[in-house]
Motif scaffolding. Sequence first.
Motif, PDB file in Angstrom:
ATOM      1  N   ASN A  97     -12.667  35.442 -86.214  1.00  0.00           N
ATOM      2  CA  ASN A  97     -11.906  34.328 -86.786  1.00  0.00           C
ATOM      3  C   ASN A  97     -12.070  34.214 -88.299  1.00  0.00           C
ATOM      4  O   ASN A  97     -11.250  33.590 -88.978  1.00  0.00           O
ATOM      5  CB  ASN A  97     -12.300  33.015 -86.111  1.00  0.00           C
ATOM      6  N   GLU A  98     -13.120  34.839 -88.831  1.00  0.00           N
ATOM      7  CA  GLU A  98     -13.304  34.865 -90.275  1.00  0.00           C
ATOM      8  C   GLU A  98     -12.195  35.672 -90.962  1.00  0.00           C
ATOM      9  O   GLU A  98     -12.002  35.565 -92.172  1.00  0.00           O
ATOM     10  CB  GLU A  98     -14.670  35.450 -90.629  1.00  0.00           C
ATOM     11  N   LEU A  99     -11.485  36.476 -90.174  1.00  0.00           N
ATOM     12  CA  LEU A  99     -10.404  37.306 -90.734  1.00  0.00           C
ATOM     13  C   LEU A  99      -9.014  36.740 -90.454  1.00  0.00           C
ATOM     14  O   LEU A  99      -8.015  37.404 -90.710  1.00  0.00           O
ATOM     15  CB  LEU A  99     -10.468  38.727 -90.130  1.00  0.00           C
ATOM     16  N   LYS A 100      -8.966  35.538 -89.937  1.00  0.00           N
ATOM     17  CA  LYS A 100      -7.695  35.004 -89.450  1.00  0.00           C
ATOM     18  C   LYS A 100      -6.584  35.009 -90.499  1.00  0.00           C
ATOM     19  O   LYS A 100      -5.403  35.106 -90.167  1.00  0.00           O
ATOM     20  CB  LYS A 100      -7.896  33.592 -88.911  1.00  0.00           C
ATOM     21  N   HIS A 101      -6.948  34.911 -91.751  1.00  0.00           N
ATOM     22  CA  HIS A 101      -5.929  34.878 -92.808  1.00  0.00           C
ATOM     23  C   HIS A 101      -5.727  36.246 -93.463  1.00  0.00           C
ATOM     24  O   HIS A 101      -5.060  36.358 -94.485  1.00  0.00           O
ATOM     25  CB  HIS A 101      -6.317  33.842 -93.869  1.00  0.00           C
ATOM     26  N   ASP A 102      -6.310  37.281 -92.839  1.00  0.00           N
ATOM     27  CA  ASP A 102      -6.173  38.644 -93.357  1.00  0.00           C
ATOM     28  C   ASP A 102      -5.147  39.384 -92.501  1.00  0.00           C
ATOM     29  O   ASP A 102      -5.462  39.867 -91.405  1.00  0.00           O
ATOM     30  CB  ASP A 102      -7.525  39.364 -93.321  1.00  0.00           C
TER      31      ASP A 102
END
Length: 278
Positions: A97-102
Amino acid sequence: MKKPEEILLAFRKEIDTTPDKKQKVEKILEFGLTYGDNFGDRMISLFEEGIALSKEINFKGGEVICYYNVLFFVGMTKGVQKKGYGLSIEEATNLLNELKHDSEWYPLGLNQLAFFHWFRGEYEKGFNIIFEATKLTSAGNYSLAWNNFGLAVFYFDTKDYENAKIYYQKALDLFDKDKHIYGRSRATNGLASIAIIQNKPNEALEYLNFCVGVYRGLSHHSGLSRAVNDLGLLEKANKNYPKAIELLKESVDLRKEINHFQGLVTSYTELGEIYLLC
């Protein structure tokens, strides 16, 4: 064809002479995607290197995807004990979820998460996640082909061969567009498996001959062993037992070189059945 050790040493030299750290990480990820099933737990140290490099340059996408790969190889390799890689599926999801905006790396991470659930027998979750991944992945994104491929694998495993064929073909078209030769061979191999099941030997033969050429060119022992094994099954179906035995023995030799024990069981079983028929 190069030996597995030669492939690994050549890649090590390539990494050591690549000055850009992000490129190093991307090369590690691509190598793992292509050759991971040839080296098993030997890939773990490479991905750990990728994690360390990613942290140095704050490359979160590389860090998370490398970490997911470590989890995969630790989980899939019996007897491997690695301190610090005991994440629950919930913790692994939170990490992703730390990559959700990637938009580049998040869909690829979803692909891997879907396979985590799939291998745990949580098929509905696996399907839902891979569907989400295909919807989120924009045209032209590298992950789109692999997400379609993953969806094809799930349909194939559940014996929905018509949908599997549709998504293998979608993946193949995308790999063709990207000129990704290994991806093309994986998708084509999937289409060959369906052709065999649907009793279309000529179609399967055309697909498999393409795969064999690609895998030999890449010195890809695992892929070549699969394709050669399937060619052996076609010859078995045609009652050309000497040729079938020759091909299955080649598959055995390839699998021995990479310690692919599960594959060896398959090839030996097929050989045993043919010897009973002779």
